[in-house]
Motif scaffolding. Structure first.
Motif, PDB file in Angstrom:
ATOM      1  N   ASP A 122      62.129 -30.789  40.130  1.00 48.44           N
ATOM      2  CA  ASP A 122      60.890 -31.133  39.902  1.00 48.44           C
ATOM      3  C   ASP A 122      60.484 -32.520  40.685  1.00 48.44           C
ATOM      4  N   LEU A 123      59.582 -32.051  41.883  1.00 42.12           N
ATOM      5  CA  LEU A 123      59.320 -33.384  42.859  1.00 42.12           C
ATOM      6  C   LEU A 123      58.812 -34.610  42.021  1.00 42.12           C
ATOM      7  N   ALA A 124      58.072 -34.457  40.964  1.00 40.62           N
ATOM      8  CA  ALA A 124      57.364 -35.580  40.222  1.00 40.62           C
ATOM      9  C   ALA A 124      58.424 -36.607  39.820  1.00 40.62           C
ATOM     10  N   ARG A 125      59.511 -36.112  39.480  1.00 37.43           N
ATOM     11  CA  ARG A 125      60.582 -36.822  38.956  1.00 37.43           C
ATOM     12  C   ARG A 125      61.497 -37.461  40.102  1.00 37.43           C
ATOM     13  N   LEU A 126      60.902 -37.393  41.441  1.00 36.92           N
ATOM     14  CA  LEU A 126      61.742 -38.000  42.696  1.00 36.92           C
ATOM     15  C   LEU A 126      60.885 -39.173  43.143  1.00 36.92           C
ATOM     16  N   SER A 127      61.069 -40.433  42.921  1.00 35.95           N
ATOM     17  CA  SER A 127      60.195 -41.370  43.328  1.00 35.95           C
ATOM     18  C   SER A 127      60.365 -41.554  44.959  1.00 35.95           C
ATOM     19  N   ASN A 128      61.473 -41.333  45.568  1.00 35.64           N
ATOM     20  CA  ASN A 128      61.899 -41.359  46.955  1.00 35.64           C
ATOM     21  C   ASN A 128      61.429 -40.083  47.800  1.00 35.64           C
ATOM     22  N   LEU A 148      61.324 -25.667  45.638  1.00 36.63           N
ATOM     23  CA  LEU A 148      61.979 -26.426  46.173  1.00 36.63           C
ATOM     24  C   LEU A 148      63.562 -26.362  45.703  1.00 36.63           C
ATOM     25  N   TYR A 149      64.413 -26.070  46.347  1.00 34.09           N
ATOM     26  CA  TYR A 149      65.939 -25.545  45.723  1.00 34.09           C
ATOM     27  C   TYR A 149      67.230 -26.830  46.386  1.00 34.09           C
ATOM     28  N   MET A 150      66.506 -27.585  47.402  1.00 38.70           N
ATOM     29  CA  MET A 150      67.801 -28.581  47.704  1.00 38.70           C
ATOM     30  C   MET A 150      66.883 -29.748  48.442  1.00 38.70           C
ATOM     31  N   VAL A 151      67.260 -31.028  47.752  1.00 40.71           N
ATOM     32  CA  VAL A 151      66.640 -32.222  48.745  1.00 40.71           C
ATOM     33  C   VAL A 151      67.703 -32.864  49.380  1.00 40.71           C
ATOM     34  N   PRO A 152      67.139 -32.744  50.968  1.00 45.81           N
ATOM     35  CA  PRO A 152      68.144 -32.954  51.951  1.00 45.81           C
ATOM     36  C   PRO A 152      68.470 -34.593  51.937  1.00 45.81           C
ATOM     37  N   THR A 153      69.863 -34.748  52.270  1.00 45.38           N
ATOM     38  CA  THR A 153      70.154 -36.008  51.995  1.00 45.38           C
ATOM     39  C   THR A 153      70.613 -36.730  53.333  1.00 45.38           C
ATOM     40  N   ALA A 154      71.178 -35.724  54.034  1.00 43.08           N
ATOM     41  CA  ALA A 154      71.638 -36.091  55.554  1.00 43.08           C
ATOM     42  C   ALA A 154      71.578 -34.923  56.633  1.00 43.08           C
ATOM     43  N   PHE A 155      71.411 -35.223  57.708  1.00 38.78           N
ATOM     44  CA  PHE A 155      71.340 -34.149  58.616  1.00 38.78           C
ATOM     45  C   PHE A 155      72.052 -34.641  60.043  1.00 38.78           C
ATOM     46  N   CYS A 284      72.197 -31.131  54.800  1.00 36.39           N
ATOM     47  CA  CYS A 284      72.888 -30.942  53.652  1.00 36.39           C
ATOM     48  C   CYS A 284      72.016 -31.797  52.508  1.00 36.39           C
ATOM     49  N   GLY A 285      72.306 -31.437  51.388  1.00 38.38           N
ATOM     50  CA  GLY A 285      71.588 -32.207  50.299  1.00 38.38           C
ATOM     51  C   GLY A 285      72.142 -32.037  48.853  1.00 38.38           C
ATOM     52  N   LEU A 286      71.369 -32.160  47.825  1.00 34.44           N
ATOM     53  CA  LEU A 286      71.683 -32.010  46.720  1.00 34.44           C
ATOM     54  C   LEU A 286      70.765 -30.917  45.715  1.00 34.44           C
ATOM     55  N   SER A 287      71.390 -30.056  44.899  1.00 28.42           N
ATOM     56  CA  SER A 287      70.627 -29.171  44.316  1.00 28.42           C
ATOM     57  C   SER A 287      70.871 -29.309  42.881  1.00 28.42           C
ATOM     58  N   ILE A 288      69.948 -28.472  41.951  1.00 29.18           N
ATOM     59  CA  ILE A 288      70.427 -28.628  40.413  1.00 29.18           C
ATOM     60  C   ILE A 288      70.809 -27.228  40.080  1.00 29.18           C
ATOM     61  N   LEU A 289      71.830 -27.273  39.506  1.00 27.86           N
ATOM     62  CA  LEU A 289      72.480 -25.667  38.851  1.00 27.86           C
ATOM     63  C   LEU A 289      71.823 -25.363  37.872  1.00 27.86           C
ATOM     64  N   LYS A 290      71.687 -23.916  37.667  1.00 30.56           N
ATOM     65  CA  LYS A 290      70.965 -23.253  36.591  1.00 30.56           C
ATOM     66  C   LYS A 290      71.318 -23.855  35.149  1.00 30.56           C
ATOM     67  N   LEU A 300      67.597 -38.257  38.310  1.00 35.34           N
ATOM     68  CA  LEU A 300      67.829 -39.372  38.815  1.00 35.34           C
ATOM     69  C   LEU A 300      68.993 -39.705  39.896  1.00 35.34           C
ATOM     70  N   TYR A 301      70.126 -38.979  39.478  1.00 38.29           N
ATOM     71  CA  TYR A 301      70.967 -38.817  40.444  1.00 38.29           C
ATOM     72  C   TYR A 301      70.489 -38.420  41.868  1.00 38.29           C
ATOM     73  N   ILE A 302      69.815 -37.317  42.083  1.00 37.32           N
ATOM     74  CA  ILE A 302      69.230 -36.855  43.269  1.00 37.32           C
ATOM     75  C   ILE A 302      68.285 -37.859  44.170  1.00 37.32           C
ATOM     76  N   ASP A 303      67.483 -38.623  43.192  1.00 36.12           N
ATOM     77  CA  ASP A 303      66.679 -39.685  43.782  1.00 36.12           C
ATOM     78  C   ASP A 303      67.308 -40.903  44.186  1.00 36.12           C
ATOM     79  N   TYR A 304      68.446 -41.127  43.697  1.00 35.04           N
ATOM     80  CA  TYR A 304      69.311 -42.201  44.265  1.00 35.04           C
ATOM     81  C   TYR A 304      69.784 -42.019  45.286  1.00 35.04           C
ATOM     82  N   PHE A 305      70.325 -40.784  45.829  1.00 38.18           N
ATOM     83  CA  PHE A 305      70.901 -40.498  47.117  1.00 38.18           C
ATOM     84  C   PHE A 305      69.832 -40.379  48.319  1.00 38.18           C
ATOM     85  N   ILE A 306      68.696 -40.276  48.020  1.00 39.51           N
ATOM     86  CA  ILE A 306      67.778 -40.407  48.999  1.00 39.51           C
ATOM     87  C   ILE A 306      66.960 -41.893  49.167  1.00 39.51           C
ATOM     88  N   SER A 307      67.361 -42.647  48.185  1.00 37.47           N
ATOM     89  CA  SER A 307      66.912 -44.048  48.445  1.00 37.47           C
ATOM     90  C   SER A 307      67.515 -44.892  49.517  1.00 37.47           C
TER      91      SER A 307
END
Lengths: 372, 289
Positions: A122-128, A148-155, A284-290, A300-307
């Protein structure tokens, strides 16, 4: 005398029997208690408020990044579970391991989506989210059916060549690494896809993901002919770096730019190149499991790692390309140059790491190549 | 002994063996049965398993050129390693058992065991540094003027594997050899000498034949672990690819568990056959009778 001895032995036997029974009872009790403790998070999953189970690369658990996260969200209890390779991650998830967040890379993401293991983010929950480079936000591989299935954190780059400048004059083409003058000096990454693509480039193939059975056989023959130059098919970056530093190896084929940076910081003359401008990019990035039962915590966890803070840490300490544009802009030009961190535009210039359509055949051919 | 006594004795014996039975069931029989079951299922890379009965994994293992070559190479290296270790361990065991007085030999064996207390991987990594191009061995050879250029044969090669296994497994060969040589009655040597044998013929006609059970046990201690060894070839063997490496790769990287399981069972069967032959023909039973 025998009667006394018999009585004595009988007494000892009874004592032994009592000891054995007591030991069994204690061991059973401990085992039962331990099993209950182990099963709690996986089977019954009684989630305490704010409990988050993450299944990630070790990078996400380093104290420099993890401790500030736990301080920022004191009510969020995070249970770290580490994997060391993506096949291992997939195997564990397929075996029923339950977690909220997982950290795949772009090549394994389709497998997780197709196995119906992930849920949309849910993109609305990611402030970054909007701080991520636009080209990375729109990277096609992270979306499926508009979700969206993965939020990229590094490349970054992989499948380039790192070599010792004091031993090797220059590497200009992929065929150069198979020069007989480098007998027993070349390290090849032990990965079917990257290993085969590198040989395909050396043989002049323009579209290495579309190799036929005949092409694969040609590549196997090519490796057989040039086996003498290979010191070993390496598994870990640290091992490859150590072999280059000791002088046993001169060339690493299949590495990212970080290898040469670390070697140079040790006083060893090394250089990273993409021969003929050809290399493979990673994202690479972070995804949420079903099965996630803590969506709030997962976001919150995902948003932190793209801050900014963790992104800055990874850029400076691990030399990962930051997906957060603000962080990238703050890195001095000199640092970018010496560390080999590239801009996101490079991802579209190099080959993306994907699965070829005939992956099973690739794996079989690679097995033959490695076994010689 | 009446029936009641027999029954009580059986129940007590059963109780005593219960911890061992529980341990073996949980940590040996259940995993082994799981592997056997997997080996008869259809598997594909990346952990795709179809639970239908098939013999294809065994057929593939025994008929494919790749696995045949790996199997032969692993056997050859295991046997070569054993011969090198035997050639090193036998004189040491002989010296400790026959030349050293009292229990000094046993004390020296305990000293030999001390390095084994160190972590296995650290020992292997230490050897990487010793055998490398600029390692201690090459530096020493160059310092002594024996070679002009560093020898590449010692690093990331089959000889490197044999050297590292020699260091790791030497005590496991010395101990059974020491026990068997030590257990040969002194009277046999005296009788042989009285009948006109010299030291050399005493060795070949008395010591060597009677120490064969020890040789057989040493073979098992070295051959069986070596057949499944994967860490040493991966760390010091360069591009050498043995059966252990094939199994580990199939389990962890390629993810074809049924084929990996069939390879594992085939490995176990091979070692069982070798054990049977040794026990049958080399008098190993004499050691515990």
């Amino acid at each position: 005398m025998w009667r006394t001895y018999y009585k004595k032995v009988k007494g000892v036997s009874k004592l032994l029997l009592i000891i054995v029974i007591v030991v069994i009872l204690i061991v059973s009790g401990i085992a039962a208690y331990t099993l209950t403790q182990i099963q709690t998070p996986t089977t019954s999953r009684i989630i305490s408020p704010g409990k988050l189970v993450v299944f990630v690369w070790e990078d996400f658990t380093v104290p420099d990044v993890f401790d500030p996260l736990t301080k920022k969200y004191p009510t969020l209890t995070i249970e770290n579970n580490i994997f060391t390779s993506q096949p291992e991650m997939l195997a564990k998830l397929m075996g029923g391991f339950k977690a909220d967040v997982v950290s795949p890379c772009i090549d394994f993401l389709p497998r997780l989506i197709e196995q119906d293991m992930l849920q949309p983010i849910d993109l609305a929950r990611l402030s970054n989210w909007n701080n991520i480079f636009k080209s990375i936000r729109e990277y096609p591989g992270i979306w499926r059916d508009g979700k969206l299935y993965m939020v990229p954190t590094a490349f970054g780059l992989q499948a380039g060549v790192t070599y010792r400048k004091d031993k090797v004059s220059s590497i200009n083409s992929w065929a150069d690494i198979f020069n007989p003058a480098y007998k027993n000096r070349v390290l090849i990454l032990n990965d079917a896809r990257i290993g085969i693509v590198m040989a395909a480039w050396a043989l002049g193939y323009e579209h290495p993901w579309n190799l036929t059975s005949r092409d694969l056989q040609r590549i196997a023959e090519f490796y057989k002919e040039h086996r003498d130059v290979i010191l070993k098919f390496y598994e870990s970056d640290i091992e490859a770096r150590e072999l280059l530093a000791s002088g046993d190896a001169w060339i690493i084929a299949g590495s990212g730019p970080a290898q040469s940076y670390w070697l140079m910081s040790e006083g060893i003359e090394a250089e990273f190149v993409l021969p003929e401008g050809k290399g493979i990019g990673w994202l690479c990035g972070l995804s949420i499991l079903k099965a996630s039962e803590n969506l709030e915590g997962a976001h919150l966890y995902i948003d932190y790692f793209i801050s900014e803070d963790p992104q800055t840490y990874y850029a400076y300490e691990w030399l990962y390309g930051p997906t957060n544009e603000n962080v990238f802009r703050k890195i001095p030009e000199e640092k970018l140059k010496e560390s080999g961190i590239v801009g996101p535009e490079t991802l579209s210039e190099v080959l993306p790491l994907i699965d070829p359509p005939n992956l099973d055949e690739w794996l079989q051919v690679w097995e033959k190549i490695v076994a010689g | 002994m009446n029936l009641e006594k027999i029954r009580r004795k059986i129940s007590i014996n059963l109780l005593y063996s219960l911890p061992a039975i529980i341990y073996l069931t949980i940590f040996f029989y259940i995993p082994l049965i799981t592997i056997i079951v997997y080996s008869f299922w259809h598997g594909e890379p990346l952990y795709r398993v179809v639970r239908t009965f098939t013999l294809e994994n065994y057929v593939k293992f025994y008929t494919e050129e790749l696995s045949q070559n790996i199997f032969i190479l692993t056997n050859l290296i295991s046997i070569a390693t054993f011969l090198v270790i035997l050639a090193t361990a036998y004189p040491i065991a002989y010296f400790l058992a026959r030349m050293v007085k009292g229990d000094t030999g046993l004390k020296i064996i305990l000293l030999i065991l001390i390095p084994l207390e160190m972590n296995y991987l650290i020992r292997v990594f230490a050897w990487r540094n010793l055998l490398g191009e600029n390692g201690l061995l090459n530096s020493l050879l160059m310092f002594l003027g024996l070679v002009e250029q560093p020898l590449t044969i010692f690093f990331h090669s089959i000889p490197a594997i044999i050297i590292v296994v020699l260091h790791n497994a030497l005590p496991y060969a010395i101990i059974p050899l020491y026990i068997t040589i030590r257990s040969i009655p002194e009277s046999l040597y005296q009788a042989a000498m009285d009948l006109g044998s010299n030291r050399i013929s005493v060795f070949f006609r008395v010591t060597l034949p009677l120490s064969m059970p020890g040789v057989a046990i040493a073979f098992l201690f070295i051959y069986i672990p070596m057949m499944g060894e994967f860490a040493i070839p991966a760390l010091v063997g360069g591009k050498t690819y043995l059966l252990g490496n094939l199994i580990v790769r199939q389990y962890l990287t390629i993810g074809n568990w049924p084929y990996a399981s069939a390879s594992t069972i085939s490995l176990i069967l091979t070692t069982l056959i070798v054990m049977f032959i040794l026990f049958k023909f080399l008098g190993v039973r004499r050691l515990y009778e």
